[in-house]
Every structure is written in structure tokens, then in C-alpha cells.
Write an enzyme that holds these catalytic residues in place. Structure first.
Site, PDB file in Angstrom:
ATOM      1  N   ASP A 247       0.850  -1.187   0.000  1.00 33.78           N
ATOM      2  CA  ASP A 247       0.000   0.000   0.000  1.00 33.78           C
ATOM      3  C   ASP A 247       0.897   1.253   0.000  1.00 33.78           C
ATOM      4  OD1 ASP A 247      -3.107   0.561   0.418  1.00 33.78           O
ATOM      5  OD2 ASP A 247      -2.026   2.042   1.601  1.00 33.78           O
ATOM      6  N   TYR A 397      -3.756  11.132   0.902  1.00 36.47           N
ATOM      7  CA  TYR A 397      -4.169  10.896  -0.486  1.00 36.47           C
ATOM      8  C   TYR A 397      -4.194  12.207  -1.272  1.00 36.47           C
ATOM      9  CZ  TYR A 397      -5.400   6.068   0.506  1.00 36.47           C
ATOM     10  OH  TYR A 397      -5.337   4.745   0.832  1.00 36.47           O
ATOM     11  N   HIS A 454      -4.629  -7.872   0.121  1.00 36.75           N
ATOM     12  CA  HIS A 454      -3.954  -6.589   0.241  1.00 36.75           C
ATOM     13  C   HIS A 454      -3.168  -6.431   1.539  1.00 36.75           C
ATOM     14  CE1 HIS A 454      -3.321  -2.402  -0.844  1.00 36.75           C
ATOM     15  NE2 HIS A 454      -3.749  -2.021   0.352  1.00 36.75           N
TER      16      HIS A 454
END
Length: 478
Positions: A247, A397, A454
């Protein structure tokens, strides 16, 4: 100097000239020099390290930064627990659609069960004792209090060598993701792994996540996080080290490898987002659907990629709504999640459902107990809750999605450090080796993992630890 150039050129060409023989050819000498220069220029290409200040106000000019490493202990206050319980008691639930399962997000019937357990069964004080099982520290870097755990191996034999390993988490995870894999890496012989590949593990919290202070200024990107973690490793006395990440951890570790390749002995990743690749990538996809071998794709690549329109385009759109919000206006939804523990749990745990395996969307309970315990999941949520860090974690982000992504410095150069890639079958996107080689020019290992998604370290710590060991063993033998 000419002798050094010739030797370098000779080794690169795989020849075996005796050291006492001079090559009279001027052309060959010049060619060797040019080859050496080319090889050398590749090695030194790197991203500028830069500098930053993310604390409040202007950077002090007269006071030097406190470089001390300070022990830190997580505490569970009665006030935090009482406030949490009061908020959970006031949760307003809504009726779910019939047979909606997890296709509309976190199923509200399942959320009631999670909230009920969180309120009446979850023991935060017990989990804090587990969190404090490993040594925690804080240090000040670029104006921020950076939190990390630092776990050293037990007493070693003379044959064992300690290798420093920096592991970086992502969103919506935390350093807690690594709690099950740490003993496998620091004491591998006890867990059936190679006893001679032993790691000293450092796991920092990304600034703005968990117990690391959030930036007080706009512009805190993965470049800044990579630089801060490099400074952290230097402060701990490590001039060379290994990196591992998924990630955001993958992005940060890759950037650090591009900033300081001379310090990174090896880079291990369990997640990659590659550039679009343009027409070359489109050609690979079209031809690879029918003749995968012609474009370097394996049968396993084909199974994971196709049908492309269904698996990669629609699925990505369905799973990235959060990204659009967090990359544009994170503080709006952050305000809600920071105020409602039930909302926070739904928002975070939905990712631990569908990102672990997309088929879990078809289950009423989201398959959460297939890979995790509710105690472990809620411990991760609690790290966000008690630190009030959900909004600042989401801002990461927005800071990392510039208007022109292709203009960032890392897109101009490749990654030249030894690289290991663990490709888990239920990951959000699949990056075949042939595509990865366009960016990572020195792939030492590429493993098609048999299962997992993930959150690799959290889901499959044994598989990931074994792959890290295998990668490092090969790097150490190079």
C-alpha cells in the site's frame, strides 16, 4: 584510472583478461571507459533528498532539533473508554436492504454485531498490553514527533547475522499489521524459517497515522515520509538496510530506494501501482489475451488479469470511491469519522473485507473472520480512534495526487536496487513481472503467492516472512 575503467568494462562483458595484460587497442579502451561511465551513471541516478519542516509555525533558526530517541508507552485511559462507550451507545443504525450483503458497503446488520462486541466484549486495556509487547519510541524529525517500534532479535549464535529491516504500513492499516510477522523475522528458527536470516525490525507510523504527529502544513507527501524514514534509520545508526512495504508503504519504500540507493540493500514489495504504460501496455493487454507468451506474460498472469474489462476496470472503479473522496476533500468525511466510532469502524473494516478477497462482498458478514479476529480488527480501528488520526491519514491521499502525476521526479528514473516482489492473488491490482521490469530493473525474486490479499503481513505472516527471507538470502549471496 584507465585500468579501473578497463577492469569494469571487462567484468561487465564477462571476459577474463589476465590482470597483467594491457589491451593496446585505444578503441577498446575508450569503449571500456564509456561502458564504465554508462554503468556508473546508472548507479548514481537518484531523486534529490530535499528538506522539509512540518511542525507548527516557522522552522526555528537558532534552536537545533532534538535528536534524542525517547521511549513511548501506549496508555488506555478510563476517560477514552467511557467516551467511546457513550458514543457507541448512541449509535443510530439504519435498516439494510434485503440480500445486500457487502455490495452496498458495510452491511448494517453486521455493523450492529461489531458495535455490540466493541461495546460489551472488547477489552482495550488488554489490547494495549499486547501493543506494548514491543518497544515503542518517538523522535523529532522535521518538526514532527515520529513514532516507531524497534524490535531486536534475541541472543544470536556466531553464524547468525542481524539485518536491519524497515517495514512501512499503509491505509487503513497501522504498525499493528506487523505484530504477527515480527517474531517470524526476529526469531525465525523458532518458527520453522531459516535461522540464519535474522532481522532487526523497525516499523514507523506514517506521520498523520496513529501515534505519529500529523503535518501542520500542506504538502506532506510520500517523498517527505521517505526522507523522514531515511533520517530515522540514520538516527538509529543504520547506513544500510532493507525495506519492505505494501500500500502506501510500497510507495514510500520505493521512493526511499530512488532517493538513497546506496543505502538500500534490497527492496521487498507486496503491492505495486505502475505507470499506465501507454500504447505499449495496451498492446501487451490486447496480444496477451490470446498469446500471452508473445508479450512476456505467464499463464498465471493471464489468470489474474483477464477478463481485463471486468476484473481490472469495473472492479477498480467499484473499490476506489474512497480514493476520490480522500484525494479531493478528505476533511469533510474525516469530520464524520472522527466523531462516530461506529462510522469509523464501518469505513475501515469494509476495506478489510473486500480488499482481503473480493468474493467477501457476497457474504453477509463480509468474511471478516476468515483471516482476522475481531479483537485484531478493532485494535487497528482503536489506534485511529484514540489518536484522532483518521482525517490526517486521509489527507495523505490529497497530498499525493498532483495534477500531473507523470511530472513527479520518481517517474523520470527507474529503481535499480535489488527488488523482491510478492504477488498475492487477491490483491487489488496485478503487476506482471514483465510490466514491473519497466520500472524495477533489478528484480531478484518474483513470487506468485498461493493465497492472500492486500493486507499481506496481517493475513499471511508466514508466507510473507518466508518470501522476505528468500529474497534477502539471494541478495546477500550476490
Amino acid at each position: 584510472m584507465w585500468r579501473q575503467w578497463l577492469d569494469t568494462g571487462r567484468e561487465a562483458l564477462g571476459t577474463h583478461w589476465p590482470h597483467n595484460v594491457l589491451v593496446p587497442s585505444v578503441a577498446l579502451g575508450v569503449g571500456g571507459a564509456l561502458l564504465c561511465w554508462k554503468l556508473h551513471s546508472r548507479k548514481v541516478k537518484s531523486i534529490e533528498l530535499g528538506e522539509g519542516w512540518w511542525g507548527p509555525g516557522e522552522k526555528p533558526h537558532l534552536l537545533s532539533e532534538d535528536t534524542s530517541i525517547r521511549p513511548f508507552i501506549i496508555e488506555a485511559s478510563d476517560q477514552d473508554i467511557e467516551d467511546l462507550h457513550e458514543r457507541l451507545d448512541r449509535t443510530r443504525f439504519f435498516s439494510p436492504l434485503e440480500d445486500s450483503r457487502f455490495h452496498y458497503g458495510f452491511n448494517s446488520n453486521q455493523l450492529k454485531k461489531v458495535v455490540t462486541y466493541w461495546r460489551n466484549g472488547f477489552d482495550w486495556k488488554k489490547q494495549v498490553k499486547i501493543l506494548n509487547r514491543y518497544p515503542h519510541y518517538k523522535t523529532t524529525i522535521e518538526g514532527l514527533e515520529v513514532h516507531f517500534i524497534h524490535v531486536k532479535p534475541p541472543q544470536l549464535s556466531s553464524k547468525q547475522k542481524i539485518l536491519p529491516l524497515l517495514m512501512v504500513h499503509g491505509w487503513p492499516g497501522s504498525i499493528y499489521e506487523f505484530y504477527q510477522i515480527i517474531p517470524l523475522l526476529t526469531n525465525p528458527g523458532k518458527h520453522g524459517l531459516d535461522p540464519n536470516i535474522v532481522f532487526e525490525v523497525i516499523c514507523p507510523s506514517i506521520p498523520g497515522y496513529g501515534f505519529s504527529e500529523a503535518s501542520h502544513k500542506k504538502g506532506f507527501t510520500a517523498f517527505a515520509a521517505a526522507r523522514i524514514f531515511y533520517k530515522l534509520m540514520l538516527r538509529l545508526g543504520f547506513k544500510e538496510f532493507y525495506l519492505q512495504g505494501g500500500d502506501w508503504g510500497s510507495r514510500i519504500c520505493t521512493l526511499l530506494s530512488q532517493m538513497k540507493p546506496e543505502s538500500v540493500k534490497g527492496l521487498h514489495l507486496n503491492f505495486m501501482v505502475l505507470p499506465t504504460g501507454g500504447l505499449k501496455r495496451l498492446k501487451s493487454l490486447i496480444i496477451g489475451r490470446y498469446l500471452p507468451w508473445l508479450v512476456g506474460l505467464t499463464q498465471e498472469d493471464s489468470r489474474r488479469i483477464y477478463p481485463y474489462m471486468e476484473k481490472n476496470v469495473f472492479s477498480i472503479l467499484r473499490e476506489t470511491g474512497y480514493l476520490h473522496i480522500q484525494a479531493t476533500k478528505p476533511d469533510t468525511v474525516g469530520s464524520s469519522l472522527n466523531d462516530s466510532p461506529a462510522g469509523l469502524a464501518a469505513y475501515i473494516l469494509e476495506k478489510f473485507s473486500t480488499w482481503t478477497d473480493s468474493v467477501f462482498r457476497d457474504l453477509e458478514d463480509g468474511g471478516l473472520d476468515r483471516k482476522f479476529s475481531l479483537d485484531d480488527l478493532l485494535t487497528n480501528v482503536m489506534i485511529y480512534w484514540v489518536t484522532g488520526s483518521i482525517a490526517s491519514s486521509m489527507r495523505f491521499y490529497k497530498e499525493n495526487f498532483p495534477r500531473n502525476y507523470n511530472s513527479t521526479p520518481d517517474t523520470k528514473i527507474g529503481v535499480y536496487v535489488p527488488t523482491g516482489i510478492a504477488a498475492f492473488p487477491c490483491e487489488l491490482v496485478h503487476a506482471p513481472r514483465v510490466w514491473a521490469k519497466e520500472k524495477f530493473s533489478n528484480i531478484v525474486t518474483y513470487t506468485y503467492m498461493p493465497r492472500g490479499g492486500h493486507f499481506a503481513a496481517f493475513e499471511e505472516p508466514e508466507l510473507l516472512a518466508a518470501d522476505i527471507q528468500n529474497f534477502v538470502l539471494k541478495v546477500e549471496k550476490l
